[in-house]
Design a protein around this motif. Structure first.
Motif, mmCIF file in Angstrom:
data_model
loop_
_atom_site.group_PDB
_atom_site.id
_atom_site.type_symbol
_atom_site.label_atom_id
_atom_site.label_comp_id
_atom_site.label_asym_id
_atom_site.label_seq_id
_atom_site.Cartn_x
_atom_site.Cartn_y
_atom_site.Cartn_z
ATOM 1 N N ARG A 46 0.828 -1.209 0.000
ATOM 2 C CA ARG A 46 0.000 0.000 0.000
ATOM 3 C C ARG A 46 0.864 1.261 0.000
ATOM 4 N NH1 ARG A 46 -5.276 -0.586 1.514
ATOM 5 N NH2 ARG A 46 -5.284 1.306 2.788
ATOM 6 N N GLY A 67 -7.686 10.865 0.021
ATOM 7 C CA GLY A 67 -7.599 9.816 1.034
ATOM 8 C C GLY A 67 -6.930 10.222 2.324
ATOM 9 N N ARG A 105 -2.750 8.051 -4.657
ATOM 10 C CA ARG A 105 -3.277 7.500 -3.408
ATOM 11 C C ARG A 105 -4.229 6.320 -3.662
ATOM 12 N NH1 ARG A 105 -3.293 10.928 1.335
ATOM 13 N NH2 ARG A 105 -1.168 10.722 2.152
ATOM 14 N N ALA A 106 -4.876 6.275 -4.815
ATOM 15 C CA ALA A 106 -5.729 5.126 -5.135
ATOM 16 C C ALA A 106 -4.903 3.853 -5.236
ATOM 17 C CB ALA A 106 -6.489 5.384 -6.430
ATOM 18 N N PRO A 109 -2.312 3.935 -0.997
ATOM 19 C CA PRO A 109 -3.032 4.787 -0.042
ATOM 20 C C PRO A 109 -2.248 5.148 1.213
ATOM 21 C CG PRO A 109 -3.907 2.542 -0.033
ATOM 22 C CD PRO A 109 -2.984 2.636 -1.203
#
Length: 283
Positions: A46, A67, A105-106, A109
């Motif tokens: 991530r 986010g 960020r997608a 994140p």
């Protein structure tokens, strides 16, 4: 140092001392290709701990697409006495930086986002301010810089080239968007950066390698849903929105393999590209 030792050291070509028997550094094998798979990009990482600079128009970190909070936003200003770096609240002047941040960020994140604001309204800016912003990112320990901007002005090319090489030697990966028009732009033409153009796919993890650079990678960038000003979302098209897909993927990779250098990252991206055919697929 004795006369003979001094004589030998003088005769050695410059830089060769780094490869003498007592100076060589033992490096651990990465052993990546035996275990590397695209699962890394879908489930295992991530982007935690990876510092990503978005050098752009700023970032609105209140937008749900971003986010959550970013680590820092700085604005580069040019005055009569030179450049100054101002720490400010996260804002976006044109929406462009927020769009790039939402794509990153997608994919990653948990990455640490830093905004370096060098553009103003309508995503316009001065080349000298862009140079100063890039230098700030390199000197402040970023791991990856997203450059969904560039310049066609040749007077900035030499300095940009020097900064791109400085980033490369310091282990900072620069991801650059190719110009939307078929004209040369900098720094996307440099071999030390990772240059990106758009393809029509919708899978954010689907990217392709181009063996005929200067543009080396293609990522989604046509009719992409991105965050924008005033808490809005828009459908956007441009190489600007392809580059942050690659930036996010690099953040995923670096979170698992933090010691990778820019040239190793480029090799791994080539290996993970959707158009790379492996021997097992040929059987």
């Amino acid at each position: 140092m004795g006369t003979e030792e001094l004589k030998k050291s003088v005769q050695r070509p410059a830089w060769s001392w780094q490869f003498s028997a007592d100076a060589r550094i033992a490096l651990p094998s990465l052993d990546l290709f035996a275990t590397l798979s695209r699962d890394l990009l879908h489930h295992d990482s991530r982007g935690k701990g990876v510092k990503v600079a978005v050098i752009d128009s700023g970032i609105d970190d209140t937008h749900p697409g971003v986010g959550g909070p970013i680590s820092k936003q700085v604005m580069i200003e040019e005055g009569p006495e030179g450049f100054s770096t101002i720490v400010e609240e996260p804002i976006d002047i044109s929406g462009h930086g927020t769009a790039c941040a939402s794509v990153i960020r997608a994919l990653a994140p948990e990455c640490e986002l830093y905004s370096v604001r060098v553009l103003g309204k309508w995503s316009r800016g001065r080349g000298t301010v862009f140079l100063a912003g890039l230098r700030w990112a390199i000197e402040n320990g970023m791991h990856v810089c997203n450059l969904s901007l560039g310049t066609t002005k040749k007077e900035f090319s030499d300095t940009l080239h020097e900064l791109a090489d400085l980033a490369y030697f310091r282990g900072v990966t620069l991801v650059t968007a190719a110009n939307n028009m078929p004209i040369p732009s900098f720094p996307s033409l440099y071999a030390s950066v990772i240059s990106v153009a758009a393809h029509e796919g919708k899978d954010p993890h689907q990217f392709y390698y181009n063996p005929q650079p200067p543009v080396e990678f293609g990522a989604p960038g046509i009719d992409v849903n991105v965050a924008w000003l005033n808490q809005q979302w828009i459908m956007a098209t441009g190489n600007s929105f392809a580059a942050p897909h690659i930036t996010g993927i690099i953040a995923q990779i670096l979170a698992v393999y933090p010691e990778l250098t820019p040239f190793q990252i480029k090799t791994i991206l080539r290996e993970l590209a959707s158009n790379t055919v492996h021997e097992s697929q040929l059987c």
